[in-house]
Design a protein around this motif. Structure first.
Motif, mmCIF file in Angstrom:
data_model
loop_
_atom_site.group_PDB
_atom_site.id
_atom_site.type_symbol
_atom_site.label_atom_id
_atom_site.label_comp_id
_atom_site.label_asym_id
_atom_site.label_seq_id
_atom_site.Cartn_x
_atom_site.Cartn_y
_atom_site.Cartn_z
ATOM 1 N N TRP A 140 -0.389 -1.075 6.207
ATOM 2 C CA TRP A 140 -1.238 -1.780 5.240
ATOM 3 C C TRP A 140 -2.485 -2.344 5.921
ATOM 4 O O TRP A 140 -3.597 -2.237 5.389
ATOM 5 C CB TRP A 140 -0.447 -2.898 4.566
ATOM 6 C CG TRP A 140 -1.260 -3.643 3.551
ATOM 7 C CD1 TRP A 140 -1.481 -3.273 2.251
ATOM 8 C CD2 TRP A 140 -1.984 -4.866 3.748
ATOM 9 N NE1 TRP A 140 -2.298 -4.189 1.635
ATOM 10 C CE2 TRP A 140 -2.619 -5.166 2.527
ATOM 11 C CE3 TRP A 140 -2.147 -5.719 4.835
ATOM 12 C CZ2 TRP A 140 -3.419 -6.309 2.367
ATOM 13 C CZ3 TRP A 140 -2.946 -6.848 4.678
ATOM 14 C CH2 TRP A 140 -3.566 -7.138 3.456
ATOM 15 N N GLN A 144 -6.419 -1.318 5.388
ATOM 16 C CA GLN A 144 -7.516 -2.213 5.013
ATOM 17 C C GLN A 144 -8.755 -1.934 5.855
ATOM 18 O O GLN A 144 -9.881 -1.947 5.348
ATOM 19 C CB GLN A 144 -7.090 -3.672 5.178
ATOM 20 C CG GLN A 144 -8.117 -4.675 4.665
ATOM 21 C CD GLN A 144 -8.357 -4.530 3.174
ATOM 22 O OE1 GLN A 144 -7.415 -4.426 2.392
ATOM 23 N NE2 GLN A 144 -9.620 -4.516 2.781
ATOM 24 N N PRO A 156 -3.777 -4.357 -4.880
ATOM 25 C CA PRO A 156 -2.601 -4.879 -4.180
ATOM 26 C C PRO A 156 -1.320 -4.653 -4.974
ATOM 27 O O PRO A 156 -1.343 -4.607 -6.210
ATOM 28 C CB PRO A 156 -2.909 -6.372 -4.044
ATOM 29 C CG PRO A 156 -3.862 -6.672 -5.152
ATOM 30 C CD PRO A 156 -4.680 -5.428 -5.343
ATOM 31 N N LEU A 160 3.426 -6.125 -0.615
ATOM 32 C CA LEU A 160 2.903 -7.165 0.287
ATOM 33 C C LEU A 160 3.965 -8.189 0.666
ATOM 34 O O LEU A 160 3.773 -8.939 1.633
ATOM 35 C CB LEU A 160 1.720 -7.877 -0.364
ATOM 36 C CG LEU A 160 0.406 -7.093 -0.435
ATOM 37 C CD1 LEU A 160 -0.628 -7.879 -1.218
ATOM 38 C CD2 LEU A 160 -0.115 -6.765 0.950
ATOM 39 N N LEU A 215 -2.046 -11.794 -1.504
ATOM 40 C CA LEU A 215 -3.016 -10.883 -0.899
ATOM 41 C C LEU A 215 -3.851 -11.612 0.141
ATOM 42 O O LEU A 215 -4.030 -11.115 1.271
ATOM 43 C CB LEU A 215 -3.921 -10.290 -1.970
ATOM 44 C CG LEU A 215 -5.116 -9.470 -1.447
ATOM 45 C CD1 LEU A 215 -4.642 -8.277 -0.624
ATOM 46 C CD2 LEU A 215 -6.004 -9.015 -2.597
#
Length: 264
Positions: A140, A144, A156, A160, A215
């Motif tokens: 992840w 990004q 998102p 997460l 997030l």
């Protein structure tokens, strides 16, 4: 022991989403610089592939992995960059094919691992679920970097929760890697998931508290955004200090991102 199947499934979904992003890129865009100094899109995917191979070795051949740890100890400031550089010069299709094959082999090995098994790593030994969580967090985070490089905005997901959990659990590590003593008391962390669910960690009545969107917290603990640009809030001086130090990954914290407004 926790069933690793759900997190392995989430790791696959996270990897597949990033795969779709890079698979659609023209070959020349793989050479775009990312926010990681000296790393292109190709370096990011090559690094994920390299780390998947290391994780597979840890799961399947502990003696061989011990030699990899020796290499890391011999060059602690270079071995991560060297791992990425090793594959980044290949054609994009070859990098992508290697990443696909490696992450599938790792997922298969983690699914086949005996209950309660623990595997060596560059830090403390890891269970199958912890290994999958760590791979998801890194996938992840590097995703990004790639999104920032190509100007993409990601949607998102509640995957997460794995990144957030590592960030909370790594609180004391963030102090230790900087040679600082962590606070003695636990913090309360309350995060709003992309789905709107509340994710809560730590004692409900703890005076030191952190709140905000999941997030933003995950961007903070992976050091993919500056605290000044995020809606993560602290109550109490110790919690406030932690937000300046927090990191979910092993190794040096790095320089981190500059605030978008340019404030130091």
């Amino acid at each position: 022991m926790a069933d690793p199947t759900p997190v392995i499934d989430d790791l696959r979904a996270e990897s597949d989403e990033l795969d779709r992003t890079v698979a659609e890129l023209e070959a020349e865009r793989w050479s775009l610089p990312t926010p990681a100094p000296g790393w292109t899109v190709a370096h990011q995917i090559a690094h994920l592939a390299w780390t998947d191979r290391a994780a597979l070795l840890a799961v399947t051949d502990a003696d061989a992995f011990a030699h990899e740890v020796e290499k890391a100890l011999a060059a602690p400031d270079r071995f991560v960059d060297e791992g990425a550089e090793e594959g980044a010069g290949k054609p994009p299709a070859e990098i992508l094919a290697g990443w696909r094959a490696g992450r599938k082999a790792l997922a298969d090995a983690l699914r086949a691992a005996p209950d309660g098994a623990r595997f060596p790593w560059y830090g403390p030994p890891m269970s199958a679920a912890s290994m999958a969580s760590a791979r998801l967090m890194e996938t992840w985070a590097h995703g990004q970097d790639i999104a920032d490089a190509i100007g993409a905005v990601r949607t998102p997901t509640d995957r997460l929760r794995h990144v957030a959990r590592i960030g909370v659990r790594a609180r004391d590590y963030a102090y230790g890697v900087r040679g600082l003593a962590p606070p003695a008391e636990e913090f309360r962390v309350e995060l709003i998931a992309p789905s709107g669910e509340l994710w809560a960690y730590g004692p409900e009545g703890a005076p030191q508290r952190v709140t905000g969107p999941a997030l933003d917290f995950c961007l903070l603990v992976t050091r993919r955004a500056h605290r000044a640009d995020l809606a993560v809030h602290a109550t109490g001086p110790d919690a406030d200090r932690w937000l300046d130090l927090a990191q979910a990954f092993a190794g040096p914290p790095g320089a981190g991102r500059e605030p978008k407004g340019g404030t130091p």
